[in-house]
Design an enzyme around this catalytic site. Structure first.
Site, mmCIF file in Angstrom:
data_model
loop_
_atom_site.group_PDB
_atom_site.id
_atom_site.type_symbol
_atom_site.label_atom_id
_atom_site.label_comp_id
_atom_site.label_asym_id
_atom_site.label_seq_id
_atom_site.Cartn_x
_atom_site.Cartn_y
_atom_site.Cartn_z
ATOM 1 N N GLY A 9 -9.056 3.956 7.001
ATOM 2 C CA GLY A 9 -8.742 5.363 7.154
ATOM 3 C C GLY A 9 -7.381 5.680 7.716
ATOM 4 N N PHE A 10 -6.753 4.704 8.386
ATOM 5 C CA PHE A 10 -5.448 4.957 8.987
ATOM 6 C C PHE A 10 -4.547 3.750 8.806
ATOM 7 C CE2 PHE A 10 -8.646 7.209 11.476
ATOM 8 C CZ PHE A 10 -8.156 8.513 11.461
ATOM 9 N N ASP A 68 -4.601 3.640 -1.969
ATOM 10 C CA ASP A 68 -5.734 3.992 -1.107
ATOM 11 C C ASP A 68 -6.185 5.425 -1.344
ATOM 12 O OD1 ASP A 68 -6.247 1.674 0.727
ATOM 13 O OD2 ASP A 68 -4.133 1.962 1.175
ATOM 14 N N SER A 90 2.598 -0.460 6.258
ATOM 15 C CA SER A 90 3.682 -0.149 7.187
ATOM 16 C C SER A 90 4.725 -1.245 7.245
ATOM 17 C CB SER A 90 3.103 0.089 8.587
ATOM 18 O OG SER A 90 2.173 1.140 8.590
ATOM 19 N N ASP A 140 -6.929 -6.346 3.887
ATOM 20 C CA ASP A 140 -6.243 -5.059 4.034
ATOM 21 C C ASP A 140 -6.338 -4.608 5.483
ATOM 22 O OD1 ASP A 140 -5.225 -2.518 3.900
ATOM 23 O OD2 ASP A 140 -6.609 -1.787 2.381
ATOM 24 N N GLY A 141 -5.167 -4.474 6.125
ATOM 25 C CA GLY A 141 -5.140 -3.895 7.464
ATOM 26 C C GLY A 141 -4.432 -4.743 8.494
ATOM 27 N N GLY A 142 -3.339 -4.234 9.038
ATOM 28 C CA GLY A 142 -2.667 -4.901 10.136
ATOM 29 C C GLY A 142 -1.875 -6.131 9.757
ATOM 30 N N HIS A 167 -8.263 1.462 -4.320
ATOM 31 C CA HIS A 167 -9.244 1.219 -3.258
ATOM 32 C C HIS A 167 -9.903 2.544 -2.898
ATOM 33 C CE1 HIS A 167 -9.815 -0.099 1.245
ATOM 34 N NE2 HIS A 167 -10.956 0.067 0.610
ATOM 35 N N MET A 226 -11.943 4.609 -0.756
ATOM 36 C CA MET A 226 -12.559 4.809 0.552
ATOM 37 C C MET A 226 -13.217 6.179 0.526
ATOM 38 S SD MET A 226 -9.825 3.128 3.208
ATOM 39 C CE MET A 226 -8.309 3.542 2.343
ATOM 40 N N GLY A 272 -1.155 1.366 9.941
ATOM 41 C CA GLY A 272 -0.479 0.971 11.166
ATOM 42 C C GLY A 272 -1.365 0.437 12.277
ATOM 43 N N SER A 292 0.825 -1.200 0.000
ATOM 44 C CA SER A 292 0.000 0.000 0.000
ATOM 45 C C SER A 292 0.857 1.247 0.000
ATOM 46 C CB SER A 292 -0.909 0.015 1.227
ATOM 47 O OG SER A 292 -1.574 1.256 1.329
ATOM 48 N N HIS A 307 -1.071 -1.199 -4.349
ATOM 49 C CA HIS A 307 -2.343 -0.802 -3.750
ATOM 50 C C HIS A 307 -2.361 0.704 -3.522
ATOM 51 C CE1 HIS A 307 -6.051 -1.907 -1.610
ATOM 52 N NE2 HIS A 307 -5.735 -0.966 -0.730
ATOM 53 N N MET A 340 -11.731 -5.659 4.960
ATOM 54 C CA MET A 340 -10.967 -4.773 5.828
ATOM 55 C C MET A 340 -10.797 -5.450 7.183
ATOM 56 S SD MET A 340 -10.114 -2.135 4.073
ATOM 57 C CE MET A 340 -9.392 -1.245 5.470
#
Length: 211
Positions: A144-145, A36, A200, A177-179, A67, A69, A147, A9, A34, A139
């Site tokens: 939106g954020f 965002d 990240s 997507d995420g973490g 993506h 959002m 990390g 990302s 990716h 998700m």
């Protein structure tokens, strides 16, 4: 599933050196980039849009995985298609009543069509869209954020979508997507995911990607 795709990302890149970030992605095992797009309305933050995508499009031959959002994603689809997006995913929550039409529109532009759901949205809410989608993006954090910590319960949706795909003989890819980082990657891969988005952890070198 074999041949999983890593999609770094760009949201977690150093914005003062996007060309360098794209170069790093190109040199990695990534199979997509990716992108965002955050509008400050559907999510609190604002990221980047068509101008940035157009400027970096010549820097990579990888598929650009956009993506959205955003609120009113239908207003953005054609513009991102023209700027070089290859895959376009919007959020079901921002376009529930028009999701089928938007998926068909994206496909009509020759792009892969995706729909994303937030952690609290159930798979059953998008089950009627699976025939029209090329990508289902789960998700595993609140959008939106970057990390954030992965919400493990969301991976149950991946397993359920894999079961439905097998039962119905469908061909959509499942994205997460995420973490996703070095500590959570094994759990994510075991869930049956096809496309792994990482920001990240990719850029700080702790992802330890393996297919």
């Amino acid at each position: 599933m074999e041949n999983r795709i890593l999609a770094p990302s760009l949201l977690s890149a150093d914005f003062s050196d996007l060309a360098g970030a794209v170069k790093k992605i190109n040199a990695s095992p990534a199979g997509a980039l990716h992108f965002d797009v955050m509008d400050g309305s559907f999510v609190p933050e604002i990221s980047f849009g068509q101008v940035v995508l157009r400027s970096i499009r010549p820097l990579s031959a990888l598929p650009f995985d956009v993506h959205l959002m955003t609120e009113n994603p239908g207003r953005q689809i054609e513009a991102f298609s023209e700027c070089g997006a290859d895959w376009i995913t919007f959020h079901y929550e921002s376009a529930a009543s028009e999701s089928e039409a938007l998926l068909k529109k994206i496909r009509s532009l020759g792009k892969k069509a995706g729909v994303s759901i937030k952690p609290k949205t159930r798979v059953e809410e998008v089950q009627n869209l699976l025939d029209f989608a090329d990508i289902i993006l789960i998700m595993t954090v609140e959008p939106g954020f970057g990390g954030q910590r992965l919400i493990g319960e969301c991976l149950e949706k991946v397993s359920r979508l894999a079961e439905i795909r097998e039962e119905l003989g469908l061909n959509y890819k499942i994205s997460v997507d995420g973490g996703v980082n070095g500590q959570t990657l094994d759990e994510v891969l075991k869930s049956g995911v096809d496309i792994v988005v990482s920001g990240s952890a990719f850029f700080n070198g702790t992802l330890n990607w393996r297919n």
